[in-house]
Design an enzyme around this catalytic site. Structure first.
Site, short mmCIF file in Angstrom:
data_model
loop_
_atom_site.label_atom_id
_atom_site.label_comp_id
_atom_site.label_asym_id
_atom_site.label_seq_id
_atom_site.Cartn_x
_atom_site.Cartn_y
_atom_site.Cartn_z
N ALA A 1 0.81 -1.22 0.00
CA ALA A 1 0.00 0.00 0.00
C ALA A 1 0.84 1.27 0.00
O ALA A 1 0.34 2.35 -0.27
CB ALA A 1 -0.94 0.00 1.20
N ARG B 1 10.51 7.26 -2.21
CA ARG B 1 11.91 7.35 -2.62
C ARG B 1 12.15 6.97 -4.08
O ARG B 1 13.22 7.19 -4.63
CB ARG B 1 12.78 6.47 -1.69
CG ARG B 1 12.88 7.01 -0.28
CD ARG B 1 13.39 5.98 0.70
NE ARG B 1 12.32 5.09 1.18
CZ ARG B 1 12.50 4.09 2.05
NH1 ARG B 1 13.71 3.81 2.51
NH2 ARG B 1 11.48 3.34 2.43
N GLY C 1 1.25 2.82 8.40
CA GLY C 1 2.34 1.95 8.83
C GLY C 1 2.07 0.48 8.54
O GLY C 1 0.93 0.09 8.24
N THR C 2 3.12 -0.33 8.63
CA THR C 2 3.01 -1.75 8.27
C THR C 2 2.09 -2.52 9.23
O THR C 2 1.38 -3.44 8.82
CB THR C 2 4.39 -2.41 8.23
OG1 THR C 2 5.12 -2.07 9.42
CG2 THR C 2 5.20 -1.94 7.02
N ASN D 1 16.00 -6.66 9.74
CA ASN D 1 14.70 -7.27 9.46
C ASN D 1 14.46 -7.28 7.96
O ASN D 1 14.48 -6.23 7.32
CB ASN D 1 13.63 -6.43 10.19
CG ASN D 1 12.21 -6.81 9.81
OD1 ASN D 1 11.97 -7.90 9.30
ND2 ASN D 1 11.27 -5.90 10.09
N ARG E 1 6.28 -9.67 -37.02
CA ARG E 1 5.33 -9.05 -36.09
C ARG E 1 4.26 -10.04 -35.69
O ARG E 1 4.25 -11.19 -36.12
CB ARG E 1 4.72 -7.80 -36.74
CG ARG E 1 5.74 -6.67 -36.90
CD ARG E 1 5.21 -5.59 -37.82
NE ARG E 1 3.92 -5.09 -37.37
CZ ARG E 1 3.05 -4.45 -38.15
NH1 ARG E 1 3.35 -4.24 -39.43
NH2 ARG E 1 1.90 -4.04 -37.68
N TYR F 1 7.32 -6.88 -47.81
CA TYR F 1 6.32 -6.80 -46.74
C TYR F 1 5.23 -7.82 -47.03
O TYR F 1 4.60 -7.78 -48.11
CB TYR F 1 5.70 -5.39 -46.66
CG TYR F 1 4.51 -5.38 -45.73
CD1 TYR F 1 4.70 -5.61 -44.36
CD2 TYR F 1 3.20 -5.20 -46.19
CE1 TYR F 1 3.61 -5.65 -43.49
CE2 TYR F 1 2.12 -5.24 -45.31
CZ TYR F 1 2.33 -5.46 -43.97
OH TYR F 1 1.27 -5.53 -43.12
N SER G 1 10.29 -10.46 -58.69
CA SER G 1 10.68 -9.31 -57.85
C SER G 1 9.86 -8.06 -58.17
O SER G 1 9.36 -7.91 -59.29
CB SER G 1 12.16 -8.99 -58.09
OG SER G 1 12.93 -10.10 -57.72
N ARG H 1 3.09 -6.21 -66.74
CA ARG H 1 4.19 -5.33 -67.10
C ARG H 1 3.86 -4.51 -68.35
O ARG H 1 3.36 -5.05 -69.34
CB ARG H 1 5.39 -6.21 -67.37
CG ARG H 1 6.70 -5.57 -67.13
CD ARG H 1 7.79 -6.58 -67.41
NE ARG H 1 7.81 -7.68 -66.48
CZ ARG H 1 8.37 -8.85 -66.75
NH1 ARG H 1 8.92 -9.08 -67.92
NH2 ARG H 1 8.38 -9.79 -65.85
C1 UD1 Z 1 10.17 -2.11 6.69
C2 UD1 Z 1 10.35 -2.53 8.14
C3 UD1 Z 1 11.85 -2.70 8.46
C4 UD1 Z 1 12.47 -3.67 7.49
C5 UD1 Z 1 12.18 -3.29 6.03
C6 UD1 Z 1 12.59 -4.41 5.11
C7 UD1 Z 1 8.51 -1.56 9.41
C8 UD1 Z 1 8.10 -0.46 10.32
N1 UD1 Z 1 9.79 -1.53 9.03
O1 UD1 Z 1 10.80 -0.83 6.55
O2 UD1 Z 1 12.03 -3.15 9.79
O3 UD1 Z 1 13.86 -3.74 7.71
O4 UD1 Z 1 10.77 -3.09 5.82
O5 UD1 Z 1 12.45 -4.03 3.77
O6 UD1 Z 1 7.73 -2.43 9.11
N2 UD1 Z 1 3.30 -0.58 3.52
C9 UD1 Z 1 1.92 -0.63 3.56
N3 UD1 Z 1 1.25 0.27 4.31
C10 UD1 Z 1 1.88 1.21 5.07
C11 UD1 Z 1 3.29 1.25 5.03
C12 UD1 Z 1 3.99 0.34 4.26
O7 UD1 Z 1 1.31 -1.46 2.88
O8 UD1 Z 1 1.19 1.97 5.75
C13 UD1 Z 1 4.01 -1.56 2.69
C14 UD1 Z 1 4.86 -0.91 1.60
O9 UD1 Z 1 4.13 -0.80 0.41
C15 UD1 Z 1 6.03 -1.89 1.46
C16 UD1 Z 1 6.12 -2.52 2.83
O10 UD1 Z 1 4.91 -2.25 3.51
O11 UD1 Z 1 5.76 -2.92 0.51
C17 UD1 Z 1 7.29 -1.94 3.64
O12 UD1 Z 1 7.13 -0.54 3.72
P1 UD1 Z 1 8.36 0.41 3.60
O13 UD1 Z 1 7.90 1.80 3.78
O14 UD1 Z 1 9.15 0.10 2.40
O15 UD1 Z 1 9.14 -0.03 4.92
P2 UD1 Z 1 10.64 0.12 5.22
O16 UD1 Z 1 10.94 1.50 5.66
O17 UD1 Z 1 11.44 -0.43 4.11
CA CA Z 2 11.05 -1.21 1.92
#
Ligand code: UD1
Ligand code: CA
Length: 458
Positions: A11, A16, A79-80, A171, A334, A367, A406, A441
């Site tokens: 998500a 970056r 967040g994750t 991690n 093609r 062609y 030809s 021709r």
């Molecule tokens: C995360 C981990 C980190 C780990 C790293 C490995 C957390 C807080 N940190 O950091 O410990 O070393 O991955 O690659 O988990 N995502 C969501 N929803 C959100 C945020 C993120 O679905 O709200 C998804 C992103 O699309 C991505 C994944 O979670 O596929 C990781 O998110 P990202 O922001 O890349 O985390 P990192 O900072 O890399």
């Molecule tokens: Ca990542």
């Protein structure tokens, strides 16, 4: 092993990458990053596959149409840990283990995941995290262990003090969790941290406190690496290519200059094929045994039959060649081109939706489009099928053993029946009965005493 579900987190915005496209749709070797991850999940035969999308969710969902996937939306990316919470309703009624991974780790291998889930189950863990060692681990969460080496927690870089930042075990973002515990643990995480996010790794100390958490170290950090920016994408692209080439060489394929070739993940190459420098084999390509693919050829969505020679600078897309055939140099096949055995297509010829029968030859500067051609035909240099009248496309039908002189235009719809001969320089717009000669021709005139023009004097 108890049953397994898989959850992919996809998500995030991928800030970056500095892109208007969602990160997980950026391509590596012609496949979106997320498709690579799905490819490595597949062999685990999970009971459910759930993917969390949010940022440009509709684009991600549309790019990977797959009925087996349950899509879950995380409208705001908090967040994750929050992302996993959003997926819980989709796990309703499921009590097995949940394998969680990120959508941005394209090189993860099925066997790594299988081994990891195996350890988790055998050792009766409720939370396992897969770790790796990275010498300069900027951006990753650090794995903190006690003096005896037991897992304590994962600390995100932004929350880490200088001592923790020194840790090189990180991690990978891959976890295996018992679903029952996961639901409880997620209720207890908060967002009191440097990023104001709900971190999934915050459930680790909860599992450790219960004695059911562990970290497994994986030696190959490259295969677990995440793509966060374009530099990392390019680096993994190269790693992927090297691995693909390596596995094909194991299977008996020669690469004259492996570093210069580019191959999609699903490319299949038979034994004793020789691939010359600067060859691109895109998605959907199968090369039969014994072929030679010359330098600077690009092939995609095509099947090349055995013992075929593709000479330099040929471009083949959506074609089927039954082999053995000779193609190029500088041929363009093609979509919808089919070559039967021993058919030849030579330099500067373009084919589209053209079926070239056994042993037939289109050797120079022609062609041939929307054409059905029989066996043993010879198409002379510079022959053009005029298949388009400005509004519609029309078909040209050519029987067996036809000889087209030809510089001929075949104005479709038109049929040349078996054994027809067309005189060079003809414009054929009517059907030609079998075993006849057709020619349009204009009679040649000879003018005697002709004076060549001279340059005007100033
Ligand atoms: C995360 C981990 C980190 C780990 C790293 C490995 C957390 C807080 N940190 O950091 O410990 O070393 O991955 O690659 O988990 N995502 C969501 N929803 C959100 C945020 C993120 O679905 O709200 C998804 C992103 O699309 C991505 C994944 O979670 O596929 C990781 O998110 P990202 O922001 O890349 O985390 P990192 O900072 O890399
Ligand atoms: Ca990542």
């Amino acid at each position: 092993m108890s049953s397994l579900a898989v959850l992919v987190l996809a998500a995030g915005q991928g800030t970056r990458m500095r892109s208007s496209q969602p990160k997980v749709l950026h391509e590596l070797a012609g496949w979106p990053l997320l498709q690579h991850v799905l490819g490595s999940i597949d062999p685990l035969k999970p009971a459910r596959i759930i993917i969390v999308t949010g940022h440009q969710a509709h684009l991600v969902e549309a790019a990977l149409p797959n009925a087996a996937i349950t899509w879950v939306r995380q409208e705001q990316q908090k967040g994750t840990g929050h992302a996993v919470q959003c997926a819980l309703p989709a796990l309703e009624g499921f009590t097995g283990n949940l394998l969680i991974l990120n959508g941005d780790t394209p090189l993860v291998e099925a066997k790594t995941l299988q081994t990891f889930v195996g350890h988790h189950s055998r050792e009766k863990r409720e939370l396992s995290v897969l770790s790796m060692t990275i010498p300069s681990p900027t951006g990753y969460g650090r794995v903190v262990r006690d003096a005896a080496g037991g897992l304590l927690e994962v600390v995100e870089e932004k929350d880490a003090d200088a001592r923790i930042r020194e840790i090189t075990e990180v991690n990978s973002g891959i976890y295996c969790v018992g679903t029952k515990y996961l639901v409880q643990w997620l209720q207890n995480i908060d967002n009191n941290n440097a990023q104001g996010e709900y971190y999934l790794p915050d459930i680790i100390p909860m599992a450790v406190a219960k004695g059911v958490g562990a970290a497994y170290h994986h030696p190959d950090s490259l295969s677990l690496a995440g793509v966060n920016n374009r530099q990392q994408l390019a680096k993994l692209e190269k790693v992927f290519r090297d691995r693909k080439v390596e596995s094909l060489m194991e299977e008996g394929v020669t690469f004259v200059d492996p570093e210069s070739c580019w191959l999609a993940p699903d490319v299949v190459v038979g034994k004793d094929v020789v691939i010359f420098p600067n060859v691109i084999l895109g998605v959907g390509v199968t090369i039969g045994g014994g072929c030679r693919i010359g330098p600077f050829c690009e092939i995609s969505n095509s099947s090349i039959g055995p013992d075929t020679v593709v000479k330099p600078f040929s471009h083949i897309e959506g074609a089927t060649t039954k082999g053995p055939n000779e193609i190029g140099p500088y041929a363009r096949l093609r979509v919808g081109s089919v070559l039967d055995a021993k058919a030849k297509v030579g330099n500067f010829c373009e084919l589209k939706k053209a079926h070239i029968g056994e042993g037939s030859k289109v050797n120079h500067l022609s062609y041939v489009g929307d054409t059905e051609m029989g066996k043993g035909v010879n198409i002379g240099a510079g022959t053009i099928t005029c298949n388009y009248d400005g509004a519609n496309k029309h078909k040209t039908t050519i029987g067996d053993n036809v000889f087209v002189g030809s510089g001929t235009q075949l104005v479709a719809p038109v049929t040349l029946n078996d054994e027809v001969v067309v005189g060079a320089g003809s414009t054929i717009s009517k059907d030609v009965p079998q075993k006849t000669l057709a020619l349009t021709r204009a009679p040649q005139r000879t003018i005697n005493n002709w004076t060549r023009p001279t340059k005007n004097k100033k």
